[in-house]
Design a protein around this motif. Structure first.
Motif, PDB file in Angstrom:
ATOM      1  N   LEU A   1       0.437  10.448  -2.937  1.00 54.12           N
ATOM      2  CA  LEU A   1      -0.109  10.762  -1.615  1.00 54.12           C
ATOM      3  C   LEU A   1       1.005  10.910  -0.596  1.00 54.12           C
ATOM      4  CD1 LEU A   1      -3.038   8.211  -1.504  1.00 54.12           C
ATOM      5  CD2 LEU A   1      -3.091  10.609  -2.140  1.00 54.12           C
TER       6      LEU A   1
ATOM      7  N   ASP B   1      -6.617  10.691   1.490  1.00 52.91           N
ATOM      8  CA  ASP B   1      -6.012  10.069   0.310  1.00 52.91           C
ATOM      9  C   ASP B   1      -6.778  10.375  -0.967  1.00 52.91           C
ATOM     10  OD1 ASP B   1      -4.176   9.012   1.963  1.00 52.91           O
ATOM     11  OD2 ASP B   1      -4.918   6.962   1.903  1.00 52.91           O
ATOM     12  N   PHE B   2      -8.103  10.222  -0.890  1.00 56.25           N
ATOM     13  CA  PHE B   2      -8.908  10.425  -2.098  1.00 56.25           C
ATOM     14  C   PHE B   2      -8.849  11.867  -2.571  1.00 56.25           C
ATOM     15  CE2 PHE B   2     -11.226   6.560  -0.656  1.00 56.25           C
ATOM     16  CZ  PHE B   2     -10.943   5.807  -1.778  1.00 56.25           C
TER      17      PHE B   2
ATOM     18  N   SER C   1       0.767   7.193  -6.315  1.00 53.66           N
ATOM     19  CA  SER C   1      -0.362   8.097  -6.557  1.00 53.66           C
ATOM     20  C   SER C   1      -0.097   9.497  -6.031  1.00 53.66           C
ATOM     21  CB  SER C   1      -1.664   7.584  -5.950  1.00 53.66           C
ATOM     22  OG  SER C   1      -1.531   6.363  -5.346  1.00 53.66           O
TER      23      SER C   1
ATOM     24  N   GLU D   1     -17.675   2.306  -6.083  1.00 56.84           N
ATOM     25  CA  GLU D   1     -16.356   2.913  -5.897  1.00 56.84           C
ATOM     26  C   GLU D   1     -15.565   2.828  -7.197  1.00 56.84           C
ATOM     27  OE1 GLU D   1     -14.958   4.404  -3.266  1.00 56.84           O
ATOM     28  OE2 GLU D   1     -16.634   4.115  -1.905  1.00 56.84           O
TER      29      GLU D   1
ATOM     30  N   SER E   1      -0.363   9.116   5.534  1.00 52.28           N
ATOM     31  CA  SER E   1      -1.745   8.691   5.682  1.00 52.28           C
ATOM     32  C   SER E   1      -1.829   7.473   6.593  1.00 52.28           C
ATOM     33  CB  SER E   1      -2.348   8.387   4.326  1.00 52.28           C
ATOM     34  OG  SER E   1      -1.721   7.271   3.780  1.00 52.28           O
TER      35      SER E   1
ATOM     36  N   SER F   1      -3.640   1.445   5.849  1.00 47.89           N
ATOM     37  CA  SER F   1      -4.729   1.014   4.986  1.00 47.89           C
ATOM     38  C   SER F   1      -5.599   0.031   5.745  1.00 47.89           C
ATOM     39  CB  SER F   1      -4.179   0.362   3.741  1.00 47.89           C
ATOM     40  OG  SER F   1      -3.464  -0.794   4.099  1.00 47.89           O
TER      41      SER F   1
ATOM     42  N   PHE G   1      -5.025   9.173 -13.727  1.00 47.97           N
ATOM     43  CA  PHE G   1      -4.992   7.924 -12.974  1.00 47.97           C
ATOM     44  C   PHE G   1      -6.137   7.903 -11.977  1.00 47.97           C
ATOM     45  CE2 PHE G   1      -3.709   8.356  -8.537  1.00 47.97           C
ATOM     46  CZ  PHE G   1      -3.349   9.681  -8.477  1.00 47.97           C
TER      47      PHE G   1
ATOM     48  N   ASP H   1      -6.160  -1.060  -4.608  1.00 48.61           N
ATOM     49  CA  ASP H   1      -5.608  -1.551  -3.359  1.00 48.61           C
ATOM     50  C   ASP H   1      -6.631  -2.452  -2.675  1.00 48.61           C
ATOM     51  OD1 ASP H   1      -3.813  -1.898  -1.335  1.00 48.61           O
ATOM     52  OD2 ASP H   1      -4.389  -0.088  -0.258  1.00 48.61           O
TER      53      ASP H   1
ATOM     54  N   LYS I   1       0.742   4.294  -2.614  1.00 46.90           N
ATOM     55  CA  LYS I   1       0.503   5.676  -2.199  1.00 46.90           C
ATOM     56  C   LYS I   1       1.580   6.621  -2.721  1.00 46.90           C
ATOM     57  CE  LYS I   1      -2.370   4.890   1.798  1.00 46.90           C
ATOM     58  NZ  LYS I   1      -2.397   4.757   3.262  1.00 46.90           N
TER      59      LYS I   1
ATOM     60  N   THR J   1       0.818  -1.199   0.000  1.00 51.06           N
ATOM     61  CA  THR J   1       0.000   0.000   0.000  1.00 51.06           C
ATOM     62  C   THR J   1       0.862   1.263   0.000  1.00 51.06           C
ATOM     63  OG1 THR J   1      -1.727  -1.198   1.157  1.00 51.06           O
ATOM     64  CG2 THR J   1      -1.868   1.184   1.188  1.00 51.06           C
TER      65      THR J   1
ATOM     66  N   LEU K   1      -6.435  14.032  -2.017  1.00 51.20           N
ATOM     67  CA  LEU K   1      -5.100  14.366  -2.504  1.00 51.20           C
ATOM     68  C   LEU K   1      -4.825  13.782  -3.886  1.00 51.20           C
ATOM     69  CD1 LEU K   1      -3.004  13.916   0.737  1.00 51.20           C
ATOM     70  CD2 LEU K   1      -3.299  16.019  -0.557  1.00 51.20           C
ATOM     71  N   SER K   2      -5.548  12.717  -4.243  1.00 51.87           N
ATOM     72  CA  SER K   2      -5.256  12.097  -5.534  1.00 51.87           C
ATOM     73  C   SER K   2      -6.086  12.714  -6.661  1.00 51.87           C
ATOM     74  CB  SER K   2      -5.512  10.585  -5.452  1.00 51.87           C
ATOM     75  OG  SER K   2      -6.893  10.339  -5.299  1.00 51.87           O
ATOM     76  N   LYS K   3      -6.898  13.709  -6.337  1.00 50.12           N
ATOM     77  CA  LYS K   3      -7.767  14.290  -7.369  1.00 50.12           C
ATOM     78  C   LYS K   3      -7.229  15.633  -7.883  1.00 50.12           C
ATOM     79  CE  LYS K   3     -12.265  12.495  -5.857  1.00 50.12           C
ATOM     80  NZ  LYS K   3     -11.924  11.167  -6.154  1.00 50.12           N
TER      81      LYS K   3
ATOM     82  N   TRP L   1     -20.171   9.384  -1.347  1.00 51.52           N
ATOM     83  CA  TRP L   1     -20.849  10.078  -0.245  1.00 51.52           C
ATOM     84  C   TRP L   1     -21.836   9.137   0.422  1.00 51.52           C
ATOM     85  CZ3 TRP L   1     -21.782  15.913  -0.014  1.00 51.52           C
ATOM     86  CH2 TRP L   1     -20.665  16.598  -0.500  1.00 51.52           C
TER      87      TRP L   1
ATOM     88  N   LEU M   1      -7.384   5.893  -8.121  1.00 52.11           N
ATOM     89  CA  LEU M   1      -7.014   5.066  -6.981  1.00 52.11           C
ATOM     90  C   LEU M   1      -8.287   4.503  -6.369  1.00 52.11           C
ATOM     91  CD1 LEU M   1      -4.861   4.259  -4.775  1.00 52.11           C
ATOM     92  CD2 LEU M   1      -5.389   6.433  -3.692  1.00 52.11           C
TER      93      LEU M   1
ATOM     94  N   ARG N   1     -16.508  21.248   1.017  1.00 50.43           N
ATOM     95  CA  ARG N   1     -17.234  20.089   0.484  1.00 50.43           C
ATOM     96  C   ARG N   1     -18.669  20.026   1.009  1.00 50.43           C
ATOM     97  NH1 ARG N   1     -16.596  13.863   1.433  1.00 50.43           N
ATOM     98  NH2 ARG N   1     -16.418  14.543   3.579  1.00 50.43           N
TER      99      ARG N   1
ATOM    100  N   GLU O   1      -8.347   9.375   5.318  1.00 41.97           N
ATOM    101  CA  GLU O   1      -9.281   9.476   4.195  1.00 41.97           C
ATOM    102  C   GLU O   1      -8.983  10.654   3.273  1.00 41.97           C
ATOM    103  OE1 GLU O   1     -13.092   9.506   6.039  1.00 41.97           O
ATOM    104  OE2 GLU O   1     -12.903   7.427   6.686  1.00 41.97           O
TER     105      GLU O   1
ATOM    106  N   LYS P   1     -11.382   1.966   2.024  1.00 40.22           N
ATOM    107  CA  LYS P   1     -11.838   3.341   2.211  1.00 40.22           C
ATOM    108  C   LYS P   1     -12.839   3.696   1.126  1.00 40.22           C
ATOM    109  CE  LYS P   1      -7.480   4.749   4.243  1.00 40.22           C
ATOM    110  NZ  LYS P   1      -6.211   5.403   3.970  1.00 40.22           N
ATOM    111  N   SER P   2     -13.690   4.648   1.442  1.00 33.93           N
ATOM    112  CA  SER P   2     -14.763   4.948   0.519  1.00 33.93           C
ATOM    113  C   SER P   2     -14.735   6.410   0.100  1.00 33.93           C
ATOM    114  CB  SER P   2     -16.096   4.640   1.201  1.00 33.93           C
ATOM    115  OG  SER P   2     -17.146   5.058   0.386  1.00 33.93           O
ATOM    116  N   GLN P   3     -14.922   6.664  -1.178  1.00 37.53           N
ATOM    117  CA  GLN P   3     -15.027   8.052  -1.618  1.00 37.53           C
ATOM    118  C   GLN P   3     -16.475   8.415  -1.951  1.00 37.53           C
ATOM    119  OE1 GLN P   3     -13.929   9.510  -5.420  1.00 37.53           O
ATOM    120  NE2 GLN P   3     -13.480   7.491  -6.264  1.00 37.53           N
TER     121      GLN P   3
ATOM    122  N   MET Q   1      -9.490   2.083  -3.157  1.00 29.32           N
ATOM    123  CA  MET Q   1      -9.037   1.380  -1.968  1.00 29.32           C
ATOM    124  C   MET Q   1     -10.199   0.594  -1.370  1.00 29.32           C
ATOM    125  SD  MET Q   1      -6.463   4.145  -0.226  1.00 29.32           S
ATOM    126  CE  MET Q   1      -7.318   5.617  -0.714  1.00 29.32           C
TER     127      MET Q   1
ATOM    128  N   TYR R   1       2.065  14.800   5.847  1.00 31.79           N
ATOM    129  CA  TYR R   1       0.968  13.838   5.867  1.00 31.79           C
ATOM    130  C   TYR R   1       1.484  12.428   5.624  1.00 31.79           C
ATOM    131  CZ  TYR R   1      -3.374  11.527   4.397  1.00 31.79           C
ATOM    132  OH  TYR R   1      -4.438  10.680   4.271  1.00 31.79           O
TER     133      TYR R   1
END
Lengths: 333, 262
Positions: A73, B97-98, A71, A166, B259, B262, A99, A181, A68, A64, B100-102, A110, A101, B113, B95, A106-108, A103, B257
């Protein structure tokens, strides 16, 4: 064309060590002992565009962390990384648009709203044109069979449905590089299979480069021709999966249930006895001897049931490096 | 710029849909805010039953101050409140992570948000209290005063947000901070008293060190034509300074940071 190149990548985390109990806590409050944990230590590899590569390794191996860094992070402690010609941790928008990501943990999406609303937010973030958005959405909804789901509040979805959402949310901008991931973690076998099929199809359809990390050997077996095995932050194997399994997991487990009790000493002649009970016994048997041994057993004893399983990937990797030391460098500060 | 406006609209729309999912929350919040406002205004009236002025401020001026606190606090909590409260958790649980990757400005995303529709009730009520207070005022408010007031309220909101943001960003360095996050609420509480009440070093400290004065005292003075141009400029400088400082702090924090697991 090379999509991803990694040279001598290292990432160390500083962690605090605390002795147990109140006294230990007080001590650590006053004088903290910290260690550098080498999550990733001097890893190098390249991945060609369109490849589907698996990262294997036990918990805490550094999979992981590597994803990261790729990506953007995490800032690496050392080394050079290039993804599609960009340095990930500079986090340039042009790079981030190419790209995605995902995971498993974890959830993006809402939580309180239907997934569709998350998709619309991502449309704005990635500046996806209306027509392309509609096409991609229709296509992905169809492949993932999400027609009935995208307008239901996300918290009311099953884990599998949410995982599919996701994936959809991550793929609306049609990324060329996809980091997955542990996308199948916690899912049932059928759903795992669905996700695998989808990843393969996405890879084929869009020619996307995919890196997948997983604990499940099956995931990697089904999808990846090439695997990178990471343990204690080191890259210990880079090659095709057949070689890994042949070289490091040259055995299978056979669990046999007999009609009447059989002595352990009698069974030891067929293979190494891993777990013995008079009626049900598990043997470890060389991969190439499995057909003969099972035939022989069936001939010699009245067998009720016979079950052959692959060793767990964790076992394979553990076995690979059971002699290895933990990569801690103690630094007292 | 246009892209961010569209994104913000999408955020606000989602938040509105979200609010509709929880209808009761809005009702309860409204009732609570109405009760709170009534008690607050009544307590100001009761105190002024015993004294003529507090730190040189008469009752109607105190009500202007009270209304301003409500308005500033309501705006800041609507736009940033839920986000600030969520940010520490985003960092703590990894969290971010999402985000930062955008391809999106991270600070914009984490700050805006979620739009919280509930505290807008407070802004509306604050407006009501302000109208009432102005009707009691001896001298009418000038156009310049009104414009300056709007400007100072914007400064106050940005100052409060920047401070809040800096405090929460500190989570990056220490992993978790629960109580320090309440500093914003303390700031708002402290601003319910005109800083003229204080003297000497304390007053200077509450103006420039912890900028309590700029939250409500300065905007109120602006509206009533009591603000010196120096202080108006000081408010602008303080706003710009804190925005820049919070930006630098955020950039520094992002490099720190690491993170969560996982």
């Amino acid at each position: 064309m090379t999509a991803i190149s990694v040279k001598n990548l290292s990432k160390y985390y500083e962690v605090h060590q605390k002795e147990p109990g109140l006294v230990g806590s007080l001590k650590s409050f006053v004088l903290r002992k910290s260690y550098d944990v080498k999550a990733v230590d001097d890893i190098s590899f390249t991945i060609e565009s369109g490849e589907l590569v698996g990262f294997l390794g036990p918990n805490g191996a550094g999979k992981t962390t590597t994803l990261k860094v790729l990506s953007g992070l995490l800032y690496p402690t050392g080394g050079e990384v290039s993804v599609l010609g960009y340095t990930p941790w500079q986090r340039q928008a042009e790079f981030q648009r190419q790209f995605a990501l995902v995971m498993g943990q974890k959830s993006q999406v809402w939580w309180d709203l239907p997934p569709m609303e998350t998709f619309l937010i991502n449309k704005e973030i990635y500046e996806v044109p209306d027509a392309q958005f509609r096409d991609t959405l229709d296509e992905l909804v169809q492949i993932l069979e999400l027609e009935k789901v995208i307008n239901v509040q996300a918290r009311k979805l099953s884990l599998g449905e949410r995982m599919k959402c996701e994936l959809l949310a991550a793929l609306l901008h049609r990324p060329q590089v996809l980091f997955l991931d542990e996308p199948t973690i916690g899912l049932d076998v059928v759903m795992q299979q669905n996700i695998r099929n989808f990843v393969r199809e996405y890879n084929a359809r869009y020619g996307a480069t995919v890196i997948l990390t997983s604990h499940y050997m099956r995931d990697v077996e089904a999808l990846c021709d090439r695997v990178l095995i990471i343990d204690h932050g080191h890259l210990v194997f880079d090659g095709d999966l057949d070689t890994v399994v042949r070289r490091y997991a040259d055995y299978k487990f056979m669990t046999v249930t007999f009609e009447s009790p059989v002595a352990e000493s009698d069974l030891a002649t067929y293979g190494a006895v891993v777990a013995y009970r008079p009626r049900t016994t598990t043997l470890r048997i060389a991969r190439n001897a499995v057909p003969q041994v099972s035939a022989q057993l069936l001939q010699d004893y009245p067998v009720l049931d016979l079950n052959i399983v692959e060793p767990e990937v964790d076992d394979v990797v553990r076995q690979l490096f059971s002699g290895g030391k933990p990569a801690y460098a103690e630094v007292v500060s | 710029m246009q892209r961010y406006a569209r994104l913000y609209l999408a955020f606000a729309k989602n938040s509105f849909l979200n609010a509709l999912e929880y209808r009761l929350s809005f009702t309860v919040w409204s009732i609570a805010t109405i009760c709170y406002t009534a008690v607050y205004v009544a307590s100001v009236q009761i105190i002024f039953g015993h004294v003529q002025t507090i730190g040189g401020w008469r009752v109607e001026q105190m009500l202007v101050l009270a209304a301003t606190v409500m308005i500033v606090d309501g705006i800041v909590e609507s736009i940033f409140g839920e986000n600030m409260n969520a940010l520490s958790g985003l960092i703590n649980r990894g969290e971010l992570d999402f985000v930062l990757s955008k391809p999106v400005n991270t600070r914009f995303y984490v700050s805006t948000r979620k739009f919280d529709w509930d505290p807008l009730v407070q802004v509306v009520l604050g407006g009501g209290v302000l109208r009432y207070a102005l009707s009691l005022l001896a001298e009418p408010v000038t156009w310049i005063g009104a414009l300056l007031y709007l400007g100072m309220v914007v400064c106050a909101c940005l100052i409060a947000y920047s401070l809040w943001f800096i405090i929460i960003s500190a989570t990056f360095f220490v992993g978790r901070l629960n109580n320090v996050a309440h500093l914003y609420y303390n700031l708002i509480e402290a601003s319910r008293v005109p800083t003229d009440v204080f003297r000497g070093a304390l007053r200077l400290g509450l103006t420039f060190l912890l900028p309590v004065a700029f939250i409500a005292t300065v905007p109120s003075q602006a509206l009533m034509g009591l603000l010196s141009p120096t202080f108006a400029l000081a408010a602008c400088a303080m706003t710009a300074g804190l925005l820049i400082l919070s930006h630098l702090f955020w950039q520094l924090a992002l490099t720190k940071y690491s993170s969560a697991s996982s």
